[in-house]
Design a protein around this motif. Structure first.
Motif, PDB file in Angstrom:
ATOM      1  N   LYS A 197       0.844  -1.217   0.000  1.00 18.59           N
ATOM      2  CA  LYS A 197       0.000   0.000   0.000  1.00 18.59           C
ATOM      3  C   LYS A 197       0.869   1.252   0.000  1.00 18.59           C
ATOM      4  O   LYS A 197       0.654   2.181  -0.783  1.00 18.59           O
ATOM      5  CB  LYS A 197      -0.918  -0.029   1.220  1.00 18.59           C
ATOM      6  N   GLU A 201       1.148   4.071  -2.933  1.00 21.55           N
ATOM      7  CA  GLU A 201       0.808   5.493  -2.688  1.00 21.55           C
ATOM      8  C   GLU A 201       1.874   6.405  -3.311  1.00 21.55           C
ATOM      9  O   GLU A 201       1.556   7.401  -3.970  1.00 21.55           O
ATOM     10  CB  GLU A 201       0.685   5.756  -1.183  1.00 21.55           C
ATOM     11  N   ALA A 230      -4.798   1.513  -1.779  1.00 27.28           N
ATOM     12  CA  ALA A 230      -4.210   2.839  -2.092  1.00 27.28           C
ATOM     13  C   ALA A 230      -4.846   3.429  -3.350  1.00 27.28           C
ATOM     14  O   ALA A 230      -5.158   4.625  -3.412  1.00 27.28           O
ATOM     15  CB  ALA A 230      -2.704   2.693  -2.284  1.00 27.28           C
TER      16      ALA A 230
END
Ligand code: GZL
Length: 319
Positions: A197, A201, A230
């Motif tokens: 994640k 990002e 994300a």
């Protein structure tokens, strides 16, 4: 019966008796950790297999640190276990401890990852063709996008591990003949959801909020599941705006597929222990030497393969 035949028969009985006496009672298992759902399932299945076959399993969780695995192997040797299972977190740095196991005449079986050491330092290795897995993933993406320009971001597995090295190679092999496909960002997410994640990002931020990303290739499903979170938080539709392809076939990737948020996964069986114990039992019974590599299957699953049904079939298997 001539004396000669008698001596030969006695010798054969002595060998088989020795082999039988050496039959494994206690097995040391140096497991990498519990970094992914797949790893948890491998541990569950190994414990189940050991119990079904009547072995006492000495289990060590290395928290993804090679030094902990090496210490665990040395402890197994000191205990005089009958065999050692090793899922090696990285590919290098195993020669001396594997030499020590060989010196102690304790057979070592590698599970799900490979080592750079000479193959006379382990009985056999059970695992998938990691390069092929990457090729299957890359070929799926090439077929899915056709001639469209496709900027790909890649979440790599643990740095220095054989799956991270080989799955990258395989994927690059598959896309190399397609000029419209290019990997624009590639970074390790260490096979975990959290890091998958986090790194996704940063990819989204660096790629015009994700508008410039056409596809994500993750070396395992757990990083893909983290990355999907994300992508959604960035207000983009995973599985549609950004295609998602990964490896393992854990239940949650099928859940994502059923929700239209992931597109494809390449299955990796978590049952590496079954073939490993079979090879050890043949070796103990009469000295049978297994092939140095026992290959497990790699099957592609996409949204057209009843993902909801595959989720149900896998959700209680210890992932
Ligand atoms: C691959 C195996 C990988 C899995 C990940 O053979 O070593 O390790 O794909 C796990 O889920 O972390």
């Amino acid at each position: 019966m001539t004396t000669n035949t008698l001596m030969t028969t006695v010798a054969a009985l002595a060998i088989s008796a020795t082999a039988a006496m050496a039959e494994g009672e206690t097995i040391g298992f140096s497991q990498i950790g519990s970094e992914s759902g797949w790893r948890a399932a491998e541990t569950t299945l190994t414990r189940n297999q050991a119990e079904e076959r009547g072995y006492q399993l000495q289990f060590s969780d290395a928290q993804q640190k090679q030094e902990n695995q090496i210490a665990a192997i040395r402890s197994f040797i000191a205990q005089g276990v009958d065999a050692i299972l090793l899922a090696p977190v990285v590919a290098t740095g195993w020669d001396s401890v594997l030499e020590e196991a060989k010196e102690a005449e304790i057979p070592v079986v590698l599970l799900d990852r490979q080592v750079d050491s000479s193959d006379d330092l382990y009985l056999t290795a059970v695992g998938s063709n990691l390069v092929h897995e990457g090729e299957v993933a890359g070929q799926w993406l090439a077929d899915a996008v056709g001639d469209k320009e496709c900027r790909i971001v890649e979440l790599q597995g643990t740095t220095g591990s054989s799956p991270a090295i080989d799955r990258k190679t395989g994927f690059e092999n598959a896309i190399s003949g397609h000029d419209n496909l290019s990997i624009v960002r590639s970074q390790t997410g260490d096979f975990t959801r959290a890091q998958g994640k986090e790194v996704m990002e940063s990819f989204l931020q660096a790629e015009n909020g994700g508008q410039d990303i056409c596809a994500l290739y993750a070396h395992n499903d757990d990083m893909a599941v983290g990355a999907i979170q994300a992508i959604k938080e960035a207000g983009i539709a995973p599985g549609k705006d950004i295609l998602v392809v990964s490896i393992d076939a854990v239940p949650d990737i099928f859940k994502a597929m059923a929700d239209g948020e992931a597109n494809a996964t390449v299955e990796l069986t978590p049952n590496m222990a079954g073939p490993a114990f079979d090879a050890l039992e043949a070796y103990w019974a009469d000295g049978t030497m297994p092939e140095k590599f026992i290959q497990t299957e790699s099957k592609l699953y996409t949204q057209s393969d009843d993902p909801a049904g595959e989720y149900e079939a896998r959700k209680d298997l210890g992932y």
